[in-house]
Design a protein around this motif. Structure first.
Motif, mmCIF file in Angstrom:
data_model
loop_
_atom_site.group_PDB
_atom_site.id
_atom_site.type_symbol
_atom_site.label_atom_id
_atom_site.label_comp_id
_atom_site.label_asym_id
_atom_site.label_seq_id
_atom_site.Cartn_x
_atom_site.Cartn_y
_atom_site.Cartn_z
ATOM 1 N N VAL A 1 9.826 1.847 1.530
ATOM 2 C CA VAL A 1 8.659 1.790 2.293
ATOM 3 C C VAL A 1 9.285 1.690 3.846
ATOM 4 N N GLU B 1 0.908 -1.345 0.248
ATOM 5 C CA GLU B 1 -0.034 -0.172 -0.051
ATOM 6 C C GLU B 1 0.926 1.167 0.127
ATOM 7 N N GLN B 2 1.959 1.426 0.784
ATOM 8 C CA GLN B 2 2.744 2.515 0.863
ATOM 9 C C GLN B 2 3.524 2.769 -0.514
ATOM 10 N N HIS B 3 3.970 1.521 -1.212
ATOM 11 C CA HIS B 3 4.806 1.794 -2.413
ATOM 12 C C HIS B 3 3.866 1.954 -3.477
ATOM 13 N N TYR B 4 2.631 1.304 -3.822
ATOM 14 C CA TYR B 4 1.942 1.420 -4.957
ATOM 15 C C TYR B 4 0.777 2.398 -4.850
ATOM 16 N N ILE B 5 0.483 2.565 -3.612
ATOM 17 C CA ILE B 5 -0.729 3.690 -3.419
ATOM 18 C C ILE B 5 -0.227 5.024 -3.066
ATOM 19 N N GLU B 6 0.615 5.116 -1.934
ATOM 20 C CA GLU B 6 1.046 6.232 -1.531
ATOM 21 C C GLU B 6 2.156 6.796 -2.158
ATOM 22 N N GLY B 7 2.748 5.991 -3.124
ATOM 23 C CA GLY B 7 4.081 6.250 -3.770
ATOM 24 C C GLY B 7 5.355 6.424 -3.059
ATOM 25 N N ILE B 8 5.381 5.854 -2.050
ATOM 26 C CA ILE B 8 6.823 5.916 -1.323
ATOM 27 C C ILE B 8 7.666 5.155 -1.727
ATOM 28 N N ILE C 1 4.405 1.493 9.639
ATOM 29 C CA ILE C 1 3.617 2.681 10.255
ATOM 30 C C ILE C 1 4.228 2.828 11.616
#
Length: 416
Positions: free
Chosen positions: A139, A129-136, A142
């Protein structure tokens, strides 16, 4: 027996143990509740149950060095006059020494193995989620910050290896085997997205050990090769999504090492080398008593002010090597103690990893892989200064050692 009169309590204890690794990785204040319950239950069992105390005696190779580490750092803090707040994370060892007593209870092992594997999957999904959605790009979970990416990657790899060991158990149903394999893949994929070089390199020999040990025990060498192929495929797929960033990070190691000097210490690798040089200076000046717990940062900044150390390492409070950390802050005795802590765990778990009884061999394999990853990561990173990785190590190694001790006691009694 406790189990016969209150079987439901074993379900509660098993569930609490199963969710503990996940609580270490979540920034939720309520996560202290399971630990507190297990602490009190463990204390009660240790005081009241002779079988639990017998399990501790059989697990002395792991229990002893951990208890010694707690006493050593308490004396170190008192002897150096260091603020007791610096002892906060290290003091948790005492809690895990007592929490481990719960592993001597008649636990529902299916709850534990599924819970640990699902934790790897949940954390892997957080990374996705962090890499592909938030663009981090890199990663970090949390419960950290960007600086926690290394520890988070190591955390997931430990749980992924435990899932691999479970997936290779021959007595499991096909559905549960697939579940563990999927959880291991998600955890590994997420760990690669942290782009943490040290943990990923440490994972390779640990992964090989788990697969070889389980293949040797079960005689299923083809299955072992399949797991190796799946592991490599998962890692390659994750690396491919990083568009060459991971390869660049590894390529930078050689270049920075060859160009490092006391005047040019900019960059992740050069800064490590400068910190290690500073750590060597500290050990040479204080070889026996050390500087005191968590005092490396103050020492480094004092040397920077004197012009003896490059200012690029001013922001660091730890030398990015757990071995150097213990040598600097605890002197040579501290370094010896850390080697004993890792070495005794590797010997104990390695001794039983090929045991014919699954109830002994699989937890031993899990403990062996955990100690192996931590011991290797400790060469280039600090693995104990944050609560999350510190808690996972002592929770797993102490708990699994006591669990094995209880199984050994039961086997001994049955043989009479």
């Amino acid at each position: 027996m406790f189990e016969k009169s209150n079987p439901w309590r074993m379900w509660i204890v098993s569930i609490l143990i199963a969710v503990m690794p996940l609580t270490f990785a979540l920034p939720v204040k309520a996560k202290s509740v399971p630990a507190a319950i297990l602490f009190l239950a463990g204390l009660w069992a240790l005081l009241r149950d002779p079988e639990t105390r017998a399990a501790y005696r059989r697990a002395a190779w792991v229990i002893g060095p951990a208890a010694l580490a707690f006493v050593f750092w308490l004396a170190n803090v008192a002897g150096h006059g260091v603020d007791m707040r610096e002892f906060d994370v290290t003091s948790h060892i005492l809690a895990f020494l007592l929490i481990a007593a719960n592993f001597a209870a008649p636990l529902r092992t299916a709850v534990l193995r599924i819970g640990f594997s699902l934790t790897a999957a949940v954390l892997g999904c957080i990374c996705l989620e962090q890499h592909y959605i938030e663009g981090i790009d890199r990663v970090y979970g949390i419960n950290n910050g960007l600086w926690g990416a290394i520890e988070f990657g190591m955390f997931m790899l430990v749980l992924s290896l435990i899932a691999v060991a479970q997936a290779m158990r021959k007595e499991l149903r096909h559905g549960e085997r697939l579940l563990h394999g999927l959880c291991a893949a998600l955890g590994l994929y997420g760990a690669v997205l942290t782009q943490s070089r040290g943990p990923l390199l440490a994972f390779l020999p640990a992964f090989a050990i788990v697969v070889l040990v389980q293949s040797r025990r079960t005689g299923r060498w083809r299955q072992g090769l399949l797991f190796i192929a799946l592991g490599v495929g998962t890692a390659v797929a994750a690396v491919a999504t990083l568009h060459g960033e991971m390869f660049s990070r590894f390529a930078a190691v050689s270049e920075e090492m060859s160009t490092y000097s006391e005047q040019d210490a900019t960059g992740a690798v050069r800064e490590r080398l400068e910190m290690w040089r500073t750590a060597r200076m500290a050990v040479e000046e204080h070889p026996l008593a050390g500087l005191g717990l968590n005092q490396f940062g103050d020492y480094a900044r004092a040397r920077i002010a004197e012009g003896k150390v490059n200012a690029t390492v001013e922001r660091y409070d730890h030398p990015h090597s757990e071995y150097l950390e213990w040598a600097v802050t605890g002197g040579v005795p501290g370094l010896v103690l850390l080697v004993l802590l890792f070495g005794s765990a590797l010997v104990f778990f390695g001794r039983y990893a090929l045991h014919p009884d699954n109830a002994i061999a699989v937890p031993a394999t899990a403990g062996l892989s955990t100690a192996c990853i931590y011991a290797l990561c400790a060469l280039t990173d600090n693995v104990f200064y944050r609560p999350m990785p510190h808690s996972l190590y002592f929770f797993l190694t102490l708990g699994l050692a006591v669990y094995i001790g209880r199984q050994l006691s039961a086997s001994s009694q049955a043989a009479r």
